[in-house]
Each structure stands twice: as C-alpha cells, then as structure tokens.
Design a protein around this motif. Sequence first.
Motif, short mmCIF file in Angstrom:
data_model
loop_
_atom_site.label_atom_id
_atom_site.label_comp_id
_atom_site.label_asym_id
_atom_site.label_seq_id
_atom_site.Cartn_x
_atom_site.Cartn_y
_atom_site.Cartn_z
N LYS A 96 -10.39 -8.61 2.72
CA LYS A 96 -10.91 -7.46 3.45
C LYS A 96 -11.92 -6.65 2.64
O LYS A 96 -12.38 -5.61 3.09
CB LYS A 96 -9.75 -6.55 3.86
CG LYS A 96 -8.78 -7.22 4.84
CD LYS A 96 -7.63 -6.28 5.22
CE LYS A 96 -6.67 -6.95 6.19
NZ LYS A 96 -5.55 -6.04 6.56
N SER A 97 -12.24 -7.12 1.44
CA SER A 97 -13.21 -6.40 0.61
C SER A 97 -14.61 -6.90 0.91
O SER A 97 -14.86 -8.10 1.05
CB SER A 97 -12.88 -6.60 -0.87
OG SER A 97 -13.90 -6.06 -1.69
N LYS A 98 -15.55 -5.96 0.99
CA LYS A 98 -16.94 -6.32 1.23
C LYS A 98 -17.64 -6.79 -0.06
O LYS A 98 -18.65 -7.48 0.01
CB LYS A 98 -17.70 -5.12 1.80
CG LYS A 98 -17.20 -4.66 3.17
CD LYS A 98 -17.99 -3.46 3.65
CE LYS A 98 -17.49 -2.99 5.03
NZ LYS A 98 -18.26 -1.80 5.50
N ASN A 99 -17.10 -6.41 -1.19
CA ASN A 99 -17.77 -6.69 -2.46
C ASN A 99 -17.18 -7.85 -3.24
O ASN A 99 -17.84 -8.40 -4.13
CB ASN A 99 -17.74 -5.44 -3.34
CG ASN A 99 -18.47 -4.27 -2.70
OD1 ASN A 99 -19.51 -4.44 -2.08
ND2 ASN A 99 -17.90 -3.08 -2.84
#
Length: 982
Positions: free
Chosen positions: A925-928
């Motif tokens: 769920k992390s964008k980075n």
Amino acid sequence: MSIFKDTFIPEVQFQLDARQNAILNRTPTTIKYLNSRNAWIKMSSSVNVNSTSDLAKSYILQGGILKPDGGLRSGVGGINNIYSNISPGKQSHLRGLRPMPGINSIDIRSKSAYGSLREVVVKFQCWDITQLEDLELLYMRPGYTVLVEWGWSPYLKSNDKAENLGIEYTIPSQDIIAKTPSKDEIWKELFKKSKDTGGNYDAMFGFVKNYSWSAREDGGYDCSTTIISIGEILESLKINYSPFTTKLTEGTKGLLNEIFLDVDLVGKYKKNILAGLFGELYAIAIKNSLSFNEDGIKYQLPDLKNDGKKYDFYLRKLKKTNSITDENKVINSNVNNIDVYITLDSLVEILNKYVILLDTKSKTPMVKLSTYEREYDKKDPKTPKPLLCLGNSLQISVDPTICLIGNDFWSNLKSIKAPKQEKTAQQLSDLGTNAVNGSDIFDNENTKYLKKLIPYFTDETKELGVIGKIYINLQFLYSLSLDNNLESQDKKEKQEISVYDFLKNVMSQVSNCIGNINNFDIHIDPIDNNVARIIDINYVNDKPKIEIYPPKPPPENEPKPEENIFTLQIQNLSSTVRSYKLESQIFQEQSTMIAIGAQVQGGALGTDSNTMNGFNRGITDRIIPIKEEPLVDTKATIEETRKEQLKNLKDNLSTIYDFFGDTTSYYIFWSQAAYDANRAGEYKGALRDLINGFKSFTNDKNKYNAIIPTKLSITMDGIGGLVIGHIFRIPNELLPKGYKGDGLGSKLGYLVMGIGHSILNNDWVTNIDAQTILLDDPRPGIDGEKLSYQDLIKLINQGPAFDLLPSQMETMVGGVNRNFNISNSTTVNTAIQNTYTPALNKVLPSSPTGRKLLLTAQAIHEGFTPGNISYDLKNPGNFREAVGGIPIKGKGTGNATREGFVEFNTFEDGILASSSQLDIILAGKSKNYPSNPTLFKYISKYAPTSDNNNVDAYVKFIINYFKDNGKFITKDTLLKNIINII
C-alpha cells in the motif's frame, strides 16, 4: 588451477568472431579468403642417422617433401625434383623414376578422462623400398620424437575489435633440425605461435608410439605413424626401481648428501629407490631437529644438490595404536611415536630431482611433477601461482598417519559445548588413572599443532586450499612404496609402481582424510605436456574474469559473469560450425543420483544433488514432491527438523573432539591418549557428515558445479588454441526453455571435454565434445542469506533453543510473548536502554525478534539521544508526515529543521508509527516502496542518497546490529523475512 576454467583465450575469440563476421558480411577480402584457404601439414623428425641430421633434412614431409634448403620441389629427374630415380637418402630407386613421399592425412584425438593427453595418427605414403627404409628410420621408431604441425594458409588477421585486417599467407614453422632446442623450448614456442595466429596454427611434439606399413601393388607403401604426447609416459614410468647400489653402500653419503648410510638405509634402497629415499628423509629430519613438545616443530632441509631448494617438514610426537601391522613396513624401528611429515610441494621437488628419469639434454625430468600453474602465459613466470583445490572451514585431517593440513579455525576456538562422550570401563582402564569419563568442553589446547603448520587455505574465507601445502606422513609414503596391492595394479604383471598410480593412491587417501570434498587427479596440460600437475577436479574457477571478448562495458552496465563467456554461433548466417548434435545423456554413474537426488534436500546426498536441485529449479513432482532421508519425520515441523539436524551436527562434532583428544595428551586430563587407527573410518565419516551438514545450513559460495547430463558435439572450421575445460555458450534459441534460466532450470554453459582435429584433402576440421555446466548458482540456498561457520558454532552453543532461519519464519510466526533484550553492543546508548526498549516491549510485546531488532537498529542510526529530533520529538523513525493513522502532536518547533518533522504524543506512538510503516510496505500500500523489498532497497527508499545519506553504511550498521544479537541477515534478505525472525 582448475581445468574447468575460463572461456577461450582472447586471441581465439577474436579469430572466431572475425571468421563469423566474414561469413555474415561478405567483402572482396573475405571472399578471397574463403575461396583460397587450404590446410597444410608438416612433419619433422628429431632422429639423427649416423650422427648427422642430413637424412632428417631430406625428409621433412610437407606438400610431399621439402628440399634440404626448405624449398618446394618441382620438375622431373634430379634428387631434388618431385619425380626422381634417386631417393632423398641418395639411394637408387629399385623401380626407376618414382614420385616423392607425402602425407595423406592426420587425425588428432584427446585421450584420458579429461583430455590431458593427445594422440596423432599420421597417414603417409612412399613409392619405393628405398624411401620406406629412410622413412622407417625417421618416423617409425617407437620412443623417438617427432614434431607434427598443421594450420591454415591463408588465414584472417584479426584484432580485439574483430576487424578483418587482411589476409596472412605464411606461418613460420618450427625448426627442430637446423636448431636443437630443448623439449621445453619447443612447447613454449608452439604455444606462442598458436596464440599469436589466433588458433590458425597448431602442433604436437611427442613420441612415436606405434607404426605400420603395407605394400601396394604399384610398388609403393601405405604408412601410418601414431605419435603420443610425452605426458603419456607418466603411466609407464616406474618409481620403485633400485638405484645403482654400488654408489649407495654402507658408510657412503645418501642421495641428499646429508647423512652417511647405515645398513638399514642401504637395505631400504635395495628394496627400491622410494623406500630408501623416504627412509633417508626420515633419518635426516630426526637427526637435525631439536627437542620439541606435543605441538611439534617445523623444519626446513636445504638441498645443495638441487639449487639450494628448501624442503618443508613437520615433526610431531603422536602415540598410536593399531597403525602398522607389518613390521617390515616400519620406516625406523629405533624411533617411537615421532611422525615426520613433508609438504606435497617438497615431495614433488624430491621426486623430480631424485626419482623420475631425466632428459639428458635439458637435465629436466622426462615428465615433471608440479603443484603450480603453468608459466607460459603468465606475466611473471618466475612467480607461478600455486594450484588450488576446494576448501572448507571445517577441514582437518582426521587420520594423522596419512596427512595433516593447517587450519587455524579449530585452533582459534576457545571452548565449545558438546555432548558428553561416555567411555566404557575398558576404555577408561586403557587411558590410565588420570582419565575422566567424558567432558562437555573442548579446549583449544588440543589443536595448538594446527598453528605450527604452513597455512593450507588461501585466505580467511577458507573456500580454497593450496594443494602443495598438504603435509604427507613419511611413514605412510614408505609403506605405500612397499605395497603389494599397489604393485598388483601393474597391468604388465612386473610388480612395478608407476608415478601415476603412486600419486593417485596418495591423493585419494588424502582426500578421504580431509572430508572427501576433493577429487584429486594427475593432469597433463596440453600446452606444456611434459608437466604433470596435481589438481582437484571438483574445483571450478570463478567464471571468466580475465581478458574477455567483447570488451566489458562501463561499470554501471557490468554484465553478469555468464555474459562474459564467448558465444559460439551455431545454425545461423554467421556460423562457422558445419554440424552439431545436442542430445541428452546420463552417465551411468549419474543415473541413480539423477533419479533419486533431484529433489532431495541439500546435503542429503552430497553436492551432486544440490546441482540437480539447481537444474530443476522451479519444477516439482505432484505425486512425489519431495524425497526425504529415511529417518526424517515428514510430519515434523521445520523447527523440529532443524533441531534434529543440529543434534546430528553436535554428534559429529563430538566425534571430532574425541579425535583431537586421542591425538594429544592435553585432552581434558587424559594423559595416556593415543590415536587408534581402527577408529579412522569413524572419524572420516564424522568429518564428511559434519561438512555436508553445515552446508545444508549455509549459503556459502562453493566453487563446485557438477556436470548436467546433456552433451554437445560440434564440427567446425579448424582452429587451434582450445584447451580441455574451456567454457563457452551457444545461442539461447537452440535450447529448451528449462535450460535458459528464465525462472525454470538454470543458465547453462558448455565445458570442452574432448578436442579432435582432422586434416584431409587440404581441409582442416575441429571436433569439440562438450558437457553442459551450470552458469548460475546450483544450490537452492536460502534467499539472500549467508551464514558463516563461526555463526553456526554460536547457534550450536545455544543448544535446543535454536533460532530458525529468516526464510522459514513465515509458517512459525504468532502469539509468542517474549521480552526483547538488547545487545551489549557498543552501538547501544543509554536512551535506547532506558527509554526506547521499555516502550518497544510495551507496545509490541508479542512481535518477533526480527521486527524489534530492525526498529531498534533504525532508531539508533537515526540518532535517538536527547537533543536530537528522533528523541526530542518522540519520533524515532524521523518521519516528516503522520504514518498509519497514529495521532501526532504537531510539527516540531524551534528552528526550520525541526519544523520539517512530526512530533508524536508519546514514545510508544512513535514506535507504533515505525512499525506501521513496515506493515504498509509489506501490504503493497506504499506509493514509495516496493511491496517486499530487500533490506538494501528498503533503506535506499527510507534514507535516500538524495538526502545526503550513506545507504551502504546504513545497511551495514543494521546487519552488524543483528549479528551482535545472534541473528544473521544480508543486504539481500527480504524485509518480510527480516521482521519475522523469531
């Protein structure tokens, strides 16, 4: 050195690429080359007849025979014409005008298991009995030397850019008639010519082995001569002959001119030269060595008769039982319990100097033994590199009656826990009144002698050993020189012992003593084929890392090792391969291993099964998915299985500790210890299983790739400069999917195992037989992990509470409440001890140890001390925004820097934010961040270099922090596996 090494030499690569380009891109130059090239053959004799070389000059076979001045013959009538009534030997032809003799064809084949010997069959014809009489003297006398050369004319000149630089028409041939070089000078020059011409020239200098001739109806004769490389005589050179006893009599100096011979030593020399020589060396070592204790003493013997070379010995007191049953094979009955060892380097030097027959011209052995790499292609031939073999940190010799090796691994260990070894009443009685009934402590006093020996390993990794630094027991060598069983192997039934059989037997028993991870053999290098090298067949060099083609791109685009291996074009528009055959092939001795070992867990059936596991990567059998060892409980948990494996390791360790106790009086109050030769088999089995057991836990690099059962046969345009063991590739499109390493199976290369050449009708073809070999790591291993043997010793010392390895944690996580105790590492500060750790255990009481270690390591590295943002803002992760829904107090205050970071209400909230960050990443769920990064990729995003962070130092800090706490990870360990370590 490994015979399985490197790709083709650069010069041959350049030539192959130039030829492939010539086929693909037709230019006037290349078309001229392709249409005009012819193969040539030349044969010269080393024989003088009536003390002159005149006859040899007159019968240099090349395009017929050359004139004495080296020119080509032409015309009819005179002695130097093509057709003549007088032979080149100046005898009148029986049948008048006859053609000159000439070569019809040659056929070259590699022989022996690893192609270290070559055999050339030359077929030629003559036209009169007088010609036959001359040729028989020059080329059909077994044991006399002949030079055979062959090559292309013209040939393409090429450079490292594979550019065609034009056509070269001549290759200067080797002159062994006008000049009289030594055999070593000849081999050196032949190698240089082959290299300089890019493999367009090849040659062989060897002995005539056999010959035949048959008369034809036209009055001529069809002849054939078989020439063998000089190295083949290794198998027929006997070394248990008796020297000239008139020179070795009582009261005279021995062979080494060091001591006077007594009746006993003269008797040994009368048995055979080996027995006398080993007896003399033992007597010299005893005489010249000072008193010494159980640690032993190193001793060097300078040999003034051999250029002052120094021979390395080691003397040690060792009580033994059941070691020698035949008193006639005792090397010195007047000395008790003192063993003398000689390094293999020194043994080889002595055999070369005093035992192996000499070439009287060069004053060098007919076949020289060596423990060093070849010198011809080295920049500094004065300092040749020693030959290497597979090594292992745990290697020792568990049979000191055979050999010793220096390994400070055991001698550096302070004390290690091991199960008690209960002794029977009889054993205790034999040991004396000072004996105790077992011990659970192994003291390094038992292994002091290992530090006295010349180090066996090349460096601290102990992945490679130096073959020449193995110490061989002189008593063992003496017994072997009198071994009737070894004599019975003589196929001629003359009770002779050859150099080859003697050394093979020595090295076979050495391998058995040091863990059975080596396969020592005697290899004759085709480049300097009077040198016999002792090598380890199991050792495969690192993949080609020296001069390669094409040239390496810039470092940022550094290719993988297998991409540096030359690709031989097959079945395409640039191919010089005329035909090929690719087929599956299972060796008879491999068939059982293939069927049973393919899915056995690593170590159960040895290294070969690991290779098959790598070959079968990505596929499973639905019906019988896994094959287990018979005593393994398939229902047991991973933890229980690992504990059972640990128990086996401990049992084997205990046996090894018992071995050390039996070989020194220092052993835990046992003053009457003695090495029992009857237990040698038990010790050897324990060491073998110990090494294989540790391998199943580790992902240490191992320079061993067994050969996979497929075979490639190639017929191509003739080229020299190829060597058995060269590695190459073929285009991927020719291979089935499971051979490409794209998720199924492994990437394969091809190992040259046989080389043949034939020249007929002015055409030269080369035949290559190759077996496939894995180019990527064959061991299934543990994802990203590498545990050292020292690390595993620590785990063993933990006893039953053995921590599982990171990649096995997924099935074992859950619900266990364990308080986290921080390491005593110097990297831990007071704030971590008094503030951070209590808060961590409060909010994450049941979390695995791995999660807690990672969070703590990051907090330390982020500067969790009073006065820093991490501590003052209760933000141990130094976050700039809220994470995972954990409430924040606001932004930092006081200066612009602090205003860029959030402040949490409590330390507990700050720790929860850091932990939530990990869960968000792993949930994808992390964008980075990638969903399951390695440690290195995780830190690269967490503390990027764009913010002036040193990512490598950060990662190294975390790895060391884990190690300080008894856990083992690498930069490639997956984040999911790290946080699930229990």
